[in-house]
Design a protein around this motif. Sequence first.
Motif, PDB file in Angstrom:
ATOM      1  N   LYS A 128      20.914   7.763  16.093  1.00  0.00           N
ATOM      2  CA  LYS A 128      19.896   6.890  15.498  1.00  0.00           C
ATOM      3  C   LYS A 128      20.484   5.514  15.175  1.00  0.00           C
ATOM      4  O   LYS A 128      19.820   4.485  15.335  1.00  0.00           O
ATOM      5  CB  LYS A 128      19.321   7.530  14.244  1.00  0.00           C
ATOM      6  CG  LYS A 128      18.530   8.805  14.501  1.00  0.00           C
ATOM      7  CD  LYS A 128      18.050   9.417  13.194  1.00  0.00           C
ATOM      8  CE  LYS A 128      17.331  10.742  13.429  1.00  0.00           C
ATOM      9  NZ  LYS A 128      16.913  11.377  12.149  1.00  0.00           N
ATOM     10  N   ALA A 180      25.005  12.956   3.860  1.00  0.00           N
ATOM     11  CA  ALA A 180      24.366  14.199   3.418  1.00  0.00           C
ATOM     12  C   ALA A 180      24.542  15.301   4.451  1.00  0.00           C
ATOM     13  O   ALA A 180      24.795  16.466   4.102  1.00  0.00           O
ATOM     14  CB  ALA A 180      22.887  13.947   3.150  1.00  0.00           C
ATOM     15  N   VAL A 181      24.427  14.965   5.736  1.00  0.00           N
ATOM     16  CA  VAL A 181      24.596  15.967   6.798  1.00  0.00           C
ATOM     17  C   VAL A 181      26.025  16.494   6.817  1.00  0.00           C
ATOM     18  O   VAL A 181      26.263  17.699   7.001  1.00  0.00           O
ATOM     19  CB  VAL A 181      24.205  15.359   8.154  1.00  0.00           C
ATOM     20  CG1 VAL A 181      24.653  16.255   9.297  1.00  0.00           C
ATOM     21  CG2 VAL A 181      22.706  15.148   8.224  1.00  0.00           C
ATOM     22  N   ASP A 209      19.649   3.897   4.839  1.00  0.00           N
ATOM     23  CA  ASP A 209      19.147   5.277   4.831  1.00  0.00           C
ATOM     24  C   ASP A 209      19.885   6.144   5.843  1.00  0.00           C
ATOM     25  O   ASP A 209      20.170   7.323   5.569  1.00  0.00           O
ATOM     26  CB  ASP A 209      17.648   5.282   5.122  1.00  0.00           C
ATOM     27  CG  ASP A 209      16.842   4.602   4.022  1.00  0.00           C
ATOM     28  OD1 ASP A 209      17.373   4.461   2.899  1.00  0.00           O
ATOM     29  OD2 ASP A 209      15.692   4.192   4.296  1.00  0.00           O
ATOM     30  N   LEU A 210      20.206   5.585   6.998  1.00  0.00           N
ATOM     31  CA  LEU A 210      20.928   6.371   8.009  1.00  0.00           C
ATOM     32  C   LEU A 210      22.347   6.695   7.565  1.00  0.00           C
ATOM     33  O   LEU A 210      22.857   7.797   7.824  1.00  0.00           O
ATOM     34  CB  LEU A 210      20.948   5.609   9.333  1.00  0.00           C
ATOM     35  CG  LEU A 210      19.625   5.533  10.098  1.00  0.00           C
ATOM     36  CD1 LEU A 210      19.791   4.706  11.356  1.00  0.00           C
ATOM     37  CD2 LEU A 210      19.110   6.927  10.442  1.00  0.00           C
ATOM     38  N   VAL A 225      22.429  11.775  13.888  1.00  0.00           N
ATOM     39  CA  VAL A 225      22.340  10.624  12.976  1.00  0.00           C
ATOM     40  C   VAL A 225      23.047   9.420  13.579  1.00  0.00           C
ATOM     41  O   VAL A 225      22.543   8.289  13.509  1.00  0.00           O
ATOM     42  CB  VAL A 225      22.940  10.991  11.609  1.00  0.00           C
ATOM     43  CG1 VAL A 225      22.863   9.801  10.654  1.00  0.00           C
ATOM     44  CG2 VAL A 225      22.210  12.183  11.006  1.00  0.00           C
ATOM     45  N   GLU A 260      26.457  18.927   4.030  1.00  0.00           N
ATOM     46  CA  GLU A 260      25.769  20.194   4.281  1.00  0.00           C
ATOM     47  C   GLU A 260      26.500  21.073   5.282  1.00  0.00           C
ATOM     48  O   GLU A 260      26.302  22.296   5.291  1.00  0.00           O
ATOM     49  CB  GLU A 260      24.350  19.916   4.797  1.00  0.00           C
ATOM     50  CG  GLU A 260      23.431  19.279   3.758  1.00  0.00           C
ATOM     51  CD  GLU A 260      22.094  18.885   4.357  1.00  0.00           C
ATOM     52  OE1 GLU A 260      21.923  19.110   5.583  1.00  0.00           O
ATOM     53  OE2 GLU A 260      21.248  18.363   3.618  1.00  0.00           O
ATOM     54  N   GLU A 315      22.071   9.417   5.147  1.00  0.00           N
ATOM     55  CA  GLU A 315      21.736  10.649   5.850  1.00  0.00           C
ATOM     56  C   GLU A 315      22.962  11.260   6.518  1.00  0.00           C
ATOM     57  O   GLU A 315      23.141  12.488   6.504  1.00  0.00           O
ATOM     58  CB  GLU A 315      20.649  10.370   6.895  1.00  0.00           C
ATOM     59  CG  GLU A 315      20.151  11.606   7.627  1.00  0.00           C
ATOM     60  CD  GLU A 315      19.091  11.282   8.660  1.00  0.00           C
ATOM     61  OE1 GLU A 315      18.706  12.201   9.404  1.00  0.00           O
ATOM     62  OE2 GLU A 315      18.658  10.108   8.714  1.00  0.00           O
ATOM     63  N   GLU A 316      23.817  10.430   7.085  1.00  0.00           N
ATOM     64  CA  GLU A 316      25.049  10.949   7.701  1.00  0.00           C
ATOM     65  C   GLU A 316      25.939  11.603   6.652  1.00  0.00           C
ATOM     66  O   GLU A 316      26.500  12.695   6.886  1.00  0.00           O
ATOM     67  CB  GLU A 316      25.802   9.816   8.398  1.00  0.00           C
ATOM     68  CG  GLU A 316      27.066  10.273   9.094  1.00  0.00           C
ATOM     69  CD  GLU A 316      27.892   9.142   9.647  1.00  0.00           C
ATOM     70  OE1 GLU A 316      28.867   9.412  10.367  1.00  0.00           O
ATOM     71  OE2 GLU A 316      27.572   7.973   9.345  1.00  0.00           O
TER      72      GLU A 316
END
Length: 468
Positions: free
Chosen positions: A404, A178-179, A171-172, A401, A182, A175-176
Amino acid sequence: MHMSCSMKCLARNPPLCAHANHMLCKTEDVLSFWQMASIIFGPGNMHARGLRILSGSGTFQYGPFMCGVQRRWKKPVDSARTRLEGRTRDHRLDKLMVQLRNLKLALAVRELISQQRNEYASLQLLSKWRHEVGLNIEIGAFLKKYPHIFQIYMHPVKRNHCCKITQKMTDLIAEEEAVIRENETNIVQRLKKLLMLSTNGTLNMHALWLVRKELGLPDDYRSSMLPKYPHDLYLETPDTLSLVSRDDELAVAKIEEWRKKEYTEKWLAESETKYTFPINFPTGFKIEKGFREKLKNWQRLPYTKPYEKNDLHPIHNVERIEKRIVGILHELLSLTVEKMIPLERLSHFRRVFATEVNLRELLLKYPGIFYISTKGSAQTVILRESYSKGCLVEPNPVYDVRRKMLDLILSGCRNIGELESAAWLAEEYDQGSCHELQNNMCQVDTANTILELDTDSDSTERSVLRSM
């Protein structure tokens, strides 16, 4: 008495001493002779008269027999390597680099596992690849150190130990990605500022590929990102990225924003903040005599700003040239995600940024601005002002991220027992909840029957007592 006089004569007369030594060698009693001489004259007198010999042997170290041999003393070497070894270390930044190295190793192993078809790999296969990622320990011991990232299990069919990535780490990573998608606009601005820093508005694609992680670029930025911004960037050749047009609004360095903040908020004089850099020495740094005055004069020294062309204002002063290079390196590090970059990869930009000097020697001259950490897999240059107590002062989404992910490394094996027990209890509850309910119902039924039997026996006893 005769022996002592002869020994004094030998000590005062080197040619006679050499002849006597030659005569004694024939009798094979050189060692006993000099031992007797040391007893007669004493060790101090032997050293003063130049008759010292090496212990345990009959060879002379220096003295009248070795008067033609000169002993030269080597001067201490002062180079970038010796200064790097003798610098004042920042233990917090060194500790952070060791932790980041473990994270890079974990991500490299994760990359190997993700390349497999079913996204898992056996430990036997990973042990063959551990040298490719730079592991110097057994793969099993490394995977067991980070159970929050790697999950080791027994394959149900092959009956061998395999490894897969935990859902938390997966998931991390998503998320990276996706960031980064963006924040494409910020990444394009970052690339434009790098191109504006260069002398001719171009960058080598290979050098850019090496620092893609430091700049927060996606791995497929060449095909996914660059074609979306043809009015800002374009590929002049397959190996060269060029700038379409210069944007003066972006030509403001990070250090200039800091100076403006210092000038407005702290009410400092313009002469004190016009050309200054933030200085933050590590703990235990020894300030020598005259260092403060030299630093004060260097801070007030004018220089050409990073985004200004040096051709318009040629510089012939060595200190001003160094200060301009310091400003370019400061801006380059400020454009990275974590405000650090490996020194080896930084050297790929020497020619394009007109910083063709010994970078390591230059960075070591300014320990209050830069710090070179030798921990980890390479020498890494860190911008000192950007870190406080091992954390970034001004974090960004990509850094958050990655932090984390680093927290999973720092967690180690902590709290893993509670998670396993919770998962085991949930699995046991899902499989055996019906059986437990049935057992509870049976226990309730037997308890009720026992109570009924007890009440029946009590009523019969009471009736018997009444009849009596």
